[in-house]
Write a protein that holds these residues in place. Structure first.
Motif, PDB file in Angstrom:
ATOM      1  N   GLN A  94       0.885  -1.353   0.014  1.00  0.00           N
ATOM      2  CA  GLN A  94      -0.047   0.049   0.023  1.00  0.00           C
ATOM      3  C   GLN A  94       0.703   1.238   0.046  1.00  0.00           C
ATOM      4  O   GLN A  94       0.198   2.231  -0.450  1.00  0.00           O
ATOM      5  N   CYS A  95       1.950   1.106   0.590  1.00  0.00           N
ATOM      6  CA  CYS A  95       2.872   2.411   0.532  1.00  0.00           C
ATOM      7  C   CYS A  95       4.228   1.901   0.978  1.00  0.00           C
ATOM      8  O   CYS A  95       4.550   0.958   1.396  1.00  0.00           O
ATOM      9  N   ALA A  96       5.390   2.676   0.171  1.00  0.00           N
ATOM     10  CA  ALA A  96       6.710   2.418   0.627  1.00  0.00           C
ATOM     11  C   ALA A  96       7.500   3.519   0.434  1.00  0.00           C
ATOM     12  O   ALA A  96       7.086   4.798  -0.301  1.00  0.00           O
ATOM     13  N   PHE A  97       8.460   3.719   1.613  1.00  0.00           N
ATOM     14  CA  PHE A  97       9.423   4.858   1.503  1.00  0.00           C
ATOM     15  C   PHE A  97      10.701   4.672   2.144  1.00  0.00           C
ATOM     16  O   PHE A  97      10.750   3.500   2.608  1.00  0.00           O
ATOM     17  N   SER A  98      11.899   5.299   1.702  1.00  0.00           N
ATOM     18  CA  SER A  98      13.041   5.096   2.442  1.00  0.00           C
ATOM     19  C   SER A  98      13.330   5.709   3.647  1.00  0.00           C
ATOM     20  O   SER A  98      12.860   7.036   3.850  1.00  0.00           O
ATOM     21  N   LEU A  99      14.133   5.298   4.429  1.00  0.00           N
ATOM     22  CA  LEU A  99      14.623   6.050   5.759  1.00  0.00           C
ATOM     23  C   LEU A  99      16.001   6.618   5.362  1.00  0.00           C
ATOM     24  O   LEU A  99      16.852   6.266   4.579  1.00  0.00           O
ATOM     25  N   PRO A 100      16.267   7.649   6.191  1.00  0.00           N
ATOM     26  CA  PRO A 100      17.701   8.194   6.004  1.00  0.00           C
ATOM     27  C   PRO A 100      18.817   7.140   6.463  1.00  0.00           C
ATOM     28  O   PRO A 100      18.516   6.158   6.933  1.00  0.00           O
ATOM     29  N   SER A 101      19.973   7.662   6.237  1.00  0.00           N
ATOM     30  CA  SER A 101      21.289   6.786   6.723  1.00  0.00           C
ATOM     31  C   SER A 101      21.227   6.835   8.085  1.00  0.00           C
ATOM     32  O   SER A 101      20.887   7.785   8.956  1.00  0.00           O
ATOM     33  N   GLY A 102      22.005   5.666   8.531  1.00  0.00           N
ATOM     34  CA  GLY A 102      22.284   5.633  10.207  1.00  0.00           C
ATOM     35  C   GLY A 102      21.126   5.230  11.006  1.00  0.00           C
ATOM     36  O   GLY A 102      21.054   5.453  12.307  1.00  0.00           O
ATOM     37  N   VAL A 103      19.990   4.409  10.495  1.00  0.00           N
ATOM     38  CA  VAL A 103      19.228   4.022  11.353  1.00  0.00           C
ATOM     39  C   VAL A 103      19.554   2.790  12.104  1.00  0.00           C
ATOM     40  O   VAL A 103      20.244   1.923  11.963  1.00  0.00           O
ATOM     41  N   SER A 119      21.925   6.378  14.671  1.00  0.00           N
ATOM     42  CA  SER A 119      23.161   6.372  15.221  1.00  0.00           C
ATOM     43  C   SER A 119      23.901   7.647  14.968  1.00  0.00           C
ATOM     44  O   SER A 119      23.489   8.601  14.277  1.00  0.00           O
ATOM     45  N   ASP A 120      25.070   7.925  15.379  1.00  0.00           N
ATOM     46  CA  ASP A 120      25.706   8.998  15.287  1.00  0.00           C
ATOM     47  C   ASP A 120      26.117   9.365  13.704  1.00  0.00           C
ATOM     48  O   ASP A 120      26.174  10.467  13.232  1.00  0.00           O
ATOM     49  N   GLU A 121      26.067   8.157  12.832  1.00  0.00           N
ATOM     50  CA  GLU A 121      26.287   8.339  11.612  1.00  0.00           C
ATOM     51  C   GLU A 121      25.109   9.039  11.040  1.00  0.00           C
ATOM     52  O   GLU A 121      25.234   9.943  10.108  1.00  0.00           O
ATOM     53  N   GLY A 122      23.874   8.894  11.360  1.00  0.00           N
ATOM     54  CA  GLY A 122      22.533   9.227  10.891  1.00  0.00           C
ATOM     55  C   GLY A 122      22.633  10.997  11.486  1.00  0.00           C
ATOM     56  O   GLY A 122      22.139  11.806  10.748  1.00  0.00           O
ATOM     57  N   ILE A 123      22.863  10.965  12.926  1.00  0.00           N
ATOM     58  CA  ILE A 123      22.674  12.037  13.518  1.00  0.00           C
ATOM     59  C   ILE A 123      23.618  13.325  12.918  1.00  0.00           C
ATOM     60  O   ILE A 123      23.080  14.666  12.882  1.00  0.00           O
ATOM     61  N   TYR A 124      24.878  12.946  12.432  1.00  0.00           N
ATOM     62  CA  TYR A 124      25.509  13.857  11.762  1.00  0.00           C
ATOM     63  C   TYR A 124      25.936  13.852  10.471  1.00  0.00           C
ATOM     64  O   TYR A 124      26.867  14.295   9.801  1.00  0.00           O
ATOM     65  N   SER A 125      24.654  13.349   9.837  1.00  0.00           N
ATOM     66  CA  SER A 125      24.754  13.166   8.513  1.00  0.00           C
ATOM     67  C   SER A 125      24.392  14.610   7.850  1.00  0.00           C
ATOM     68  O   SER A 125      23.492  15.137   8.398  1.00  0.00           O
ATOM     69  N   ASP A 126      24.965  14.884   6.602  1.00  0.00           N
ATOM     70  CA  ASP A 126      24.556  15.947   5.852  1.00  0.00           C
ATOM     71  C   ASP A 126      22.881  15.912   5.270  1.00  0.00           C
ATOM     72  O   ASP A 126      22.430  17.160   5.371  1.00  0.00           O
ATOM     73  N   GLU A 127      22.458  14.916   5.283  1.00  0.00           N
ATOM     74  CA  GLU A 127      21.004  14.731   5.092  1.00  0.00           C
ATOM     75  C   GLU A 127      19.960  15.016   6.213  1.00  0.00           C
ATOM     76  O   GLU A 127      18.741  15.268   6.374  1.00  0.00           O
ATOM     77  N   ASN A 128      20.765  15.174   7.429  1.00  0.00           N
ATOM     78  CA  ASN A 128      20.121  15.469   8.769  1.00  0.00           C
ATOM     79  C   ASN A 128      20.628  16.808   9.268  1.00  0.00           C
ATOM     80  O   ASN A 128      21.381  17.028  10.466  1.00  0.00           O
ATOM     81  N   CYS A 163      21.453   7.108  19.338  1.00  0.00           N
ATOM     82  CA  CYS A 163      20.389   6.615  19.921  1.00  0.00           C
ATOM     83  C   CYS A 163      20.448   4.970  19.937  1.00  0.00           C
ATOM     84  O   CYS A 163      20.577   4.353  18.715  1.00  0.00           O
ATOM     85  N   TYR A 164      20.197   4.369  20.839  1.00  0.00           N
ATOM     86  CA  TYR A 164      20.500   2.670  21.085  1.00  0.00           C
ATOM     87  C   TYR A 164      19.254   2.079  21.024  1.00  0.00           C
ATOM     88  O   TYR A 164      19.139   0.778  20.475  1.00  0.00           O
ATOM     89  N   ALA A 165      18.310   2.490  21.700  1.00  0.00           N
ATOM     90  CA  ALA A 165      17.111   1.766  21.529  1.00  0.00           C
ATOM     91  C   ALA A 165      15.772   2.462  22.156  1.00  0.00           C
ATOM     92  O   ALA A 165      15.911   3.465  22.621  1.00  0.00           O
ATOM     93  N   LEU A 166      14.597   2.127  21.597  1.00  0.00           N
ATOM     94  CA  LEU A 166      13.315   2.736  21.688  1.00  0.00           C
ATOM     95  C   LEU A 166      12.374   1.752  22.397  1.00  0.00           C
ATOM     96  O   LEU A 166      12.379   0.733  22.214  1.00  0.00           O
ATOM     97  N   ALA A 167      11.682   2.441  23.370  1.00  0.00           N
ATOM     98  CA  ALA A 167      10.725   1.457  23.781  1.00  0.00           C
ATOM     99  C   ALA A 167       9.391   2.463  24.082  1.00  0.00           C
ATOM    100  O   ALA A 167       9.285   3.787  24.318  1.00  0.00           O
ATOM    101  N   GLU A 168       8.110   1.751  24.290  1.00  0.00           N
ATOM    102  CA  GLU A 168       6.780   2.757  24.838  1.00  0.00           C
ATOM    103  C   GLU A 168       6.338   2.045  26.166  1.00  0.00           C
ATOM    104  O   GLU A 168       6.302   0.664  26.163  1.00  0.00           O
TER     105      GLU A 168
END
Length: 280
Positions: A94-103, A119-128, A163-168
């Protein structure tokens, strides 16, 4: 500290994708010649099978989980990036999309928001350029505005360099982050509280998080379990998972949810309930 776990599932799931959600559903994914097959087993033992026409190896799947309205969310790694696809109950895309680097981690919450930790790779990426540590998407791929990192800065909390982990738990999202252990609780609009763990003995990278009245359960390398007491001034405790007879489990992989700790081993799947409210 030892905890006894009840045996939930007899069959070995070696080589399968394995996931649990906060509703107690077990997801088992297997690669087939014509795509992927996911068996979903609820707490009552009822099961159903969803077939998806995707040539993806199980080890490349980050998440497969049911959302509301019998839709299914798949996150997987392909061509050097993580992608999200949403399927209907019959396996139609039904839907598709890409995520930025460093997930680094993901969470589908009860409001059907998809949270992505970087991760630090994604946090300090040029696309972020704004340096977000966690992103919030709707299931149609729309990126929602959040101000989590800005608010952490405003209350002088440690910056989220990784970011190491997420919970709810109880409508709040919890993020485990930084090089020594910090946990932040927030919703879509604001940061509610931050815990800075003082016990440096167990500092390091943790990859899973769960919350109970006892405190914060954290997992390292998918098999080492620790409890950070609700009174964070107390020392962190290493936890040994045992079968119902008290024998230590070995060769297992841990899976933490908002309500339970699961251990996936060659002899089956074990469960320990931790659904006893929220931290005061």
């Amino acid at each position: 500290m030892k905890i006894k776990m009840n045996k939930l599932f007899e069959e070995s799931v070696k080589g399968c994708f394995c996931h649990f959600d906060n509703c107690g559903r077990l997801y088992l994914g297997r690669h087939q010649n014509d795509g992927l097959s996911f068996t979903i087993i609820d707490e009552s033992g009822n099961s159903r099978v969803i077939h998806i026409d995707e040539q993806i190896l199980c080890e490349d799947i980050m998440l497969f989980q049911q959302s509301l309205a019998d839709r299914y969310v798949l996150i997987f790694f392909e061509s050097h990036e993580y992608k999200v696809k949403v399927f209907s109950a019959d396996g139609t895309e039904q839907c598709a999309f890409s995520l930025p680097s460093g997930v680094s981690c993901s969470l589908l919450d009860e409001k059907q928001n998809l949270w992505i930790g970087l991760s630090d790779e994604g946090i300090y990426s040029d696309e972020n350029p704004e340096g977000h540590s966690v992103l919030c998407y709707s299931l149609d791929g729309r990126l929602k505005k959040t101000h989590i990192d800005q608010q952490l800065s405003e209350i002088y909390a440690p910056a989220a360099d990784d970011c190491y982990a997420l919970a709810e738990k109880d409508g709040l999202i919890y993020m485990l982050y930084y090089s020594y252990t910090v946990i932040a609780a927030f919703d879509e609009t604001e940061v509610k509280r931050v815990w800075i763990i003082s016990d440096k003995t167990y500092s390091g990278v943790y990859d899973q998080l769960a919350i109970s009245n006892d405190g914060f359960w954290v997992c390292k390398d998918d098999h080492s379990l620790f409890l950070i007491p609700a009174d964070i001034s107390l020392p962190m405790q290493e936890v040994t998972c045992c079968d119902p007879d008290g024998y230590e489990l070995s060769g297992h992989q841990l899976k933490l949810t908002g309500n339970a700790i699961y251990a996936v081993s060659n002899s089956g799947i074990y469960k320990r309930d931790i659904s006893n409210g929220k931290i005061k």
